[in-house]
Structures are given as structure tokens and as C-alpha cells.
Design an enzyme around this catalytic site. Sequence first.
Site, short mmCIF file in Angstrom:
data_model
loop_
_atom_site.label_atom_id
_atom_site.label_comp_id
_atom_site.label_asym_id
_atom_site.label_seq_id
_atom_site.Cartn_x
_atom_site.Cartn_y
_atom_site.Cartn_z
N CYS A 34 9.81 -0.13 -8.09
CA CYS A 34 10.26 0.11 -6.71
C CYS A 34 11.55 -0.68 -6.42
O CYS A 34 11.90 -1.61 -7.14
CB CYS A 34 9.16 -0.26 -5.72
SG CYS A 34 9.17 -2.00 -5.23
N CYS A 55 10.99 -4.57 -6.23
CA CYS A 55 10.66 -5.30 -7.45
C CYS A 55 11.78 -5.29 -8.49
O CYS A 55 11.87 -6.19 -9.31
CB CYS A 55 9.38 -4.75 -8.05
SG CYS A 55 7.95 -5.03 -6.97
N GLN A 92 -17.76 17.20 10.43
CA GLN A 92 -18.19 15.98 11.11
C GLN A 92 -19.66 15.72 10.77
O GLN A 92 -20.23 16.38 9.92
CB GLN A 92 -17.97 16.12 12.63
CG GLN A 92 -16.49 16.11 13.03
CD GLN A 92 -15.83 14.76 12.79
OE1 GLN A 92 -16.49 13.71 12.71
NE2 GLN A 92 -14.50 14.76 12.64
N GLY A 110 -4.44 15.81 16.48
CA GLY A 110 -4.48 14.94 17.66
C GLY A 110 -5.89 14.53 18.02
O GLY A 110 -6.10 13.61 18.81
N GLY A 111 -6.88 15.20 17.44
CA GLY A 111 -8.28 14.88 17.75
C GLY A 111 -8.61 13.44 17.45
O GLY A 111 -9.24 12.75 18.26
N PHE A 112 -8.15 12.95 16.30
CA PHE A 112 -8.48 11.58 15.93
C PHE A 112 -7.94 10.58 16.96
O PHE A 112 -8.64 9.65 17.38
CB PHE A 112 -7.95 11.25 14.53
CG PHE A 112 -8.26 9.83 14.14
CD1 PHE A 112 -9.53 9.48 13.72
CD2 PHE A 112 -7.29 8.84 14.22
CE1 PHE A 112 -9.83 8.16 13.39
CE2 PHE A 112 -7.58 7.52 13.90
CZ PHE A 112 -8.85 7.18 13.48
N CYS A 168 6.90 -3.21 -11.70
CA CYS A 168 6.92 -2.16 -10.66
C CYS A 168 8.35 -1.63 -10.52
O CYS A 168 9.29 -2.43 -10.38
CB CYS A 168 6.42 -2.71 -9.33
SG CYS A 168 6.61 -1.55 -7.96
N ASP A 219 -4.99 10.15 3.47
CA ASP A 219 -3.86 9.55 4.17
C ASP A 219 -4.31 8.23 4.75
O ASP A 219 -5.50 8.01 4.97
CB ASP A 219 -3.42 10.44 5.35
CG ASP A 219 -4.44 10.38 6.47
OD1 ASP A 219 -5.52 10.97 6.31
OD2 ASP A 219 -4.18 9.71 7.49
N ASP A 235 -1.81 16.40 11.67
CA ASP A 235 -3.17 16.34 12.20
C ASP A 235 -3.14 16.89 13.63
O ASP A 235 -2.08 17.07 14.22
CB ASP A 235 -3.76 14.93 12.08
CG ASP A 235 -3.19 13.97 13.07
OD1 ASP A 235 -2.36 14.38 13.90
OD2 ASP A 235 -3.57 12.80 13.04
N HIS A 289 7.56 -1.04 -1.49
CA HIS A 289 6.70 -1.49 -2.59
C HIS A 289 5.26 -1.01 -2.40
O HIS A 289 4.65 -0.48 -3.35
CB HIS A 289 6.73 -3.01 -2.74
CG HIS A 289 5.65 -3.49 -3.66
ND1 HIS A 289 5.75 -3.38 -5.02
CD2 HIS A 289 4.40 -3.96 -3.39
CE1 HIS A 289 4.61 -3.80 -5.57
NE2 HIS A 289 3.78 -4.16 -4.60
ZN LIG Z 1 7.36 -2.93 -6.25
#
Ligand SMILES: [Zn+2]
Length: 370
Positions: free
Chosen positions: A305, A308, A188, A93-95, A303, A265, A91, A334
Site C-alpha cells: 500500500c 507501507c 431477517q 436506508g433501512g439499516f 504490504c 461491507d 443500501d 493501508h
Molecule cells: Zn500497508
Amino acid sequence: MSETFSVIARDGAARAGVLRTAHGEVPTPAFMPVGTKGTVKSVDPDELRALGAGIVLGNAYHLHFRPGEELIAELGGLHAFMGWDGPILTDSGGFQVFSLRDTLLEVDDDGVTFRSVYDGAPERFTPELAARVQERLGSDVAMCLDICLPAGTDRSELEEAVRRTTLWAQQQRDLPRAPGQLRFAITQGGLDGELRRRSSEELVALGFDGYAIGGLSVGEHREPMFDATTEAAAFLPEEKPRYFMGIGDPEGVLEVISRGVDMFDCVLPTRTARTGSALTREGRLNLRNARFARDQRPLEEGCPCPACTRFSRAYVRHLVNQQEILGLRLLSLHNLRFLLDIVAAARRAIERGEFLSWKEEALEGAKGAM
Ligand SMILES: [Zn+2]
């Protein structure tokens, strides 16, 4: 070279597509984990890949101040520096500049002056600098510098932000890029349909590789925000990728996908992890809670991950309560996996032409996870 972006399936306004970048293809819809300072907090690049992340986000504001884009360029660019060889979006940097309202000093037609969050020194961002920083970082997608205002801003101020955002995009459009770097502009206009239309038309006329919907998810109510998203997406060209900036809760993600958004994001999965909470189909679990002390189930049944597949809620609760680093890491892994899996499932549902019914079902369970 083939097209930058192709839509391969549509279901209502929702789309499944492919974004082609200098560091590989990204299936869309795509959730981009946020690596603000060149790292998705506590998660290493191999883990990110294994979780299913196809693209990560870096932050020009922070990397410009620490360690600096010239140093990163000298060390081979952001991909080499952070050890991630997949696509990166940065990005502008404006935000950061406009969301840290207390640090703003002055905005004019050539840029914005503010105090750096690092040392309070007056600094200035211009379209030229935003382009230069991202060119030096070597990201795959660079964003234009824009003016993002909080919810509730009056119309005249929004109108001025739209005008300057176009002016800056115009200045930035043809500046040098990293090899193969794409450049997205940011529309915008807040919740104001007429201003959003103007912003979109002006930026689309300039011609960018993709377009972001900015200035939403900035404190307004959800329903008007989703309505504005429907409108904002419709103002953008069918054949270009659309990026909604700053949404990452399960409901929000599915709602913007259903409105034709391709990329998004948010720090939510990792920030939630750092507060000791897990995203699950039954809602958000606060692992600090005593009711998990003897809970031998995984955070989420089924899950895949790393948390889990090996550890119980009771163990994660213990780690979180003792502020053990592994606890925050497991929750980050997770939560990222949970969100990336939802988005991957959304893509498959779009391909099957069953997105809407699938979404209703998915949201039934996820309601509490907001
Ligand atoms: Zn998980």
C-alpha cells in the site's frame, strides 16, 4: 446476457464466484468499502481501484437527504457524480432508519416514519421511495427496504419485522430500476432459526437477483451470530449471491466466507483508521502509542500500500498525533488494502481447495486485529 452470478469454485461451504453488473464484473468473495455519502472517506476512486476494490457501497439514506437523488440524477447519476465507473451497491436506508432508534417515530405496513438526522424533520421511507432513490442514483445493485432490529429483540417483534420485510420486498420487486440494476432482498429473523427460514423462503419465492443476510452483527455475541449465519446462508439458493451486511474485521470476514457468504461491507477499516489504528497481521496497532516514536518499520512488512511502501510507523505516528490529514489517509489506504488483500487471498485459497487450512493459519496472526 450471461448469468448474473456464477460460482467458479467451492471449498466446503465457501465459494469463489463472479457477480456480473452493468458496470463490470466483481470477483467474489468481495469486500465492499463503504462510501456512505458518495465517498470512501479521504480515498479517491483511482486509489480505491489500485487498492483492489471491485465494488463500493453507497448509502441511499444519506444521499437522499444530502444532496438528494434528483440532483445526482441530473448530474449523470452516482457513478459520474463520485467519479467511480465500477460497480456500486446502494443500501436502502433501512439499516440507518432502524439503527438510529431515537429517531424512529412509527412503523406501519406501508413504510416507516422517522426524524432525519440532518435537521430533525419528520420523514418517511416506503418501499416505493427506496426503489425510486436507488433508481435515480443508478446503482448496479439496489437493496430492498427492510426492518433491521437490534440484538435481544423479543420474538413477536422479530416476527412482525419478518412479515413487514417480506411485504415491502413484494411491493418493491417490480418497481422501475436503473438500466441493468440488480435487486437484492434482505432476510431477517435475528438469531431465530425458524423466523430466518420463514423470511428466506418468502423472499426466495418472490425471486430476487441476490439475497442479503440482515439483522446480524447488531450487537449479539459472535458465536451465535456465526451459527446463525451458517443457517441463514443454507436457506438461500446456491446459484444466487449472498451478502452479509455489516462485517469487516479480519476474523469475521473469513468466518462468513467459510459459511458461504459472497459479499460483505463494513466501515471498520476506515473508521479504525480515523481512530489512529492500523490493521496488521500481528493485531491492531494504535499509532498514537509512544512505542512507535522511533519505529522505522512500515505499518506491515511487505504490504504494497502507499503507506507501507514509503513511510515509517514513526512518521505515521507523528502525523496521527498532530492530526495531520495525511495520517488518516495513509491509515485508511493501508487498512483497506489489508482487508482487500485478505479477501483476495481467501478467494485464491478457495480456488486451490485449501481454504480451511489457509484460514486457520491466517487467523493465527490476525487474532489480535479484531
Ligand atoms: Zn500497508
